[in-house]
Design an enzyme around this catalytic site. Structure first.
Site, short mmCIF file in Angstrom:
data_model
loop_
_atom_site.label_atom_id
_atom_site.label_comp_id
_atom_site.label_asym_id
_atom_site.label_seq_id
_atom_site.Cartn_x
_atom_site.Cartn_y
_atom_site.Cartn_z
N HIS A 63 51.81 35.36 35.08
CA HIS A 63 50.96 35.55 36.25
C HIS A 63 49.97 34.41 36.36
O HIS A 63 49.78 33.65 35.41
CB HIS A 63 50.25 36.91 36.20
CG HIS A 63 49.23 37.02 35.10
ND1 HIS A 63 49.56 37.03 33.77
CD2 HIS A 63 47.88 37.15 35.15
CE1 HIS A 63 48.47 37.16 33.04
NE2 HIS A 63 47.43 37.22 33.86
N ASP A 67 44.03 31.68 32.20
CA ASP A 67 44.37 31.62 30.77
C ASP A 67 45.88 31.62 30.53
O ASP A 67 46.33 31.37 29.40
CB ASP A 67 43.69 32.76 29.98
CG ASP A 67 43.92 34.14 30.57
OD1 ASP A 67 44.02 34.27 31.80
OD2 ASP A 67 44.00 35.11 29.79
N HIS A 141 48.99 44.77 36.60
CA HIS A 141 47.80 43.93 36.38
C HIS A 141 47.20 43.67 37.76
O HIS A 141 47.91 43.79 38.76
CB HIS A 141 48.27 42.63 35.69
CG HIS A 141 47.18 41.85 35.05
ND1 HIS A 141 46.31 42.39 34.13
CD2 HIS A 141 46.82 40.54 35.17
CE1 HIS A 141 45.46 41.44 33.73
NE2 HIS A 141 45.75 40.32 34.35
N ASP A 204 50.07 40.04 31.18
CA ASP A 204 49.01 40.99 30.89
C ASP A 204 49.31 42.28 31.65
O ASP A 204 49.76 42.21 32.79
CB ASP A 204 47.67 40.48 31.41
CG ASP A 204 47.15 39.27 30.66
OD1 ASP A 204 47.77 38.84 29.70
OD2 ASP A 204 46.10 38.74 31.07
N HIS A 262 46.40 37.52 22.43
CA HIS A 262 45.61 37.58 23.66
C HIS A 262 44.37 38.45 23.44
O HIS A 262 44.17 39.47 24.10
CB HIS A 262 46.49 38.11 24.81
CG HIS A 262 45.87 38.01 26.18
ND1 HIS A 262 45.05 38.99 26.69
CD2 HIS A 262 45.96 37.06 27.14
CE1 HIS A 262 44.67 38.65 27.92
NE2 HIS A 262 45.21 37.48 28.21
ZN LIG Z 1 45.22 36.92 30.25
#
Ligand SMILES: [Zn+2]
Length: 301
Positions: A63, A67, A141, A204, A262
């Site tokens: 995504h 990060d 997410h 995530d 993470h």
């Molecule tokens: Zn992340």
């Protein structure tokens, strides 16, 4: 010799720390290199980990949060600077095409390499190399996020005692493998299925169906555990997992090697992630990732 290993380039979530770079992971799968979620600083982490631009064949982005993707600009320019001689393919959510375009062309440079854009907009198989099929599944997410799963096709393993019992040896073994039957003995009589290996990359997300679809029966599951269990409400609110949630997924899906990563910068004690994962009932191989770690895929059973 075929090498299958995870090279951990970075393990921080939104904010890097003195000891953790932003995300970044390389999966070496036989001769191929698949780079997952290159966050800021990935190019330098590759150097520190002994990974060259030439080692990359595929880039998979879950995504478009920084990060997981700000490192694309540097890595793509480095691929071009080094004139990587083979084509590359990039996968990422189609809804983030404008972000990919900007990162790919963030500054001026000389384009020398063919990078095919293969964005994703649905669950399913997005590539099949013969050596593996690459699957995606939608995650949960705040921005559209997809996890990845590599599945090696099942093969067969010849059984020496059965071959001997049927008096099959030498070149006859190859002939039986090619023709499927020899002197009334079928391949099934003297072999068993060798299950293909599976690897999943989940990041995530909150708990959702996609997490389980991806993790099912994996030799190795690399999964985010941004939070510890006491912060489960924060995890839910921001679309993340806790250490205990990630470990229970691994238990439910029969994962052999669980890699947690993470991590939120709020935690300074990695041992607590391990403790909570064990408390959740996971008793397989467990790695709380740190930067520059190499983790081999478990041996075939
Ligand atoms: Zn992340």
């Amino acid at each position: 010799m075929s090498v299958r290993e995870l090279v951990v380039l970075g393990t921080a979530s939104q904010v890097p720390t003195r000891h953790r770079n932003h995300n970044g992971y390389l999966l070496r799968w036989d001769g191929e290199g698949i780079l997952f979620d290159p966050g800021e600083g990935t190019q330098r982490q590759m150097l520190r980990a002994g990974v060259a631009a030439h080692d990359l064949n595929r880039i998979c982005v879950t995504h478009f949060h920084g990060d997981h993707s700000l490192g694309l600009a540097g890595v793509i320019q480095r691929i071009n600077l080094d004139k990587v001689p083979h084509p590359l393919t990039a996968h990422y959510p189609l809804s983030g095409q404008r972000f990919f375009d900007r990162l790919r062309y963030a500054t001026a440079y000389r384009e020398t390499v063919d990078i095919a854009e293969a964005p994703i907009s649905a669950d399913g198989v997005i590539a099949d190399t013969g050596g593996y099929a690459l699957h995606t599944a939608r995650l949960s997410h705040p921005v559209e996020s997809y996890g990845y799963r590599l599945v090696e096709p099942d093969g067969i393993r010849m059984l020496p005692d059965r071959l001997a019992a049927h008096g099959i040896k030498g070149p006859d073994v190859g002939r039986l493998q090619r023709e499927g039957v020899l002197r009334g003995v079928s391949l099934d009589d003297v072999s068993e299925v060798r299950r293909g290996q599976r690897f999943a990359f989940v990041m995530d997300t909150r708990l959702c169906d996609g997490v389980y679809t991806l993790a099912d029966g994996c030799e190795m599951l690399v999964i985010e555990s941004t939070f510890l269990d006491e912060d489960v409400e924060l995890a839910e609110e921001h679309g993340h997992l806790t250490a205990g949630q990630a470990a229970r997924v691994a238990v439910d899906c029969g994962v052999r090697h669980l890699v947690l990563t993470h991590f939120s910068q709020r935690y300074t004690e990695p041992d607590e992630f391990e403790r909570q994962a064990r408390e959740a009932g996971f008793d397989g191989e467990l790695t709380v990732a740190h930067d520059l770690l190499r983790v081999p895929l478990p041996k075939r059973r």
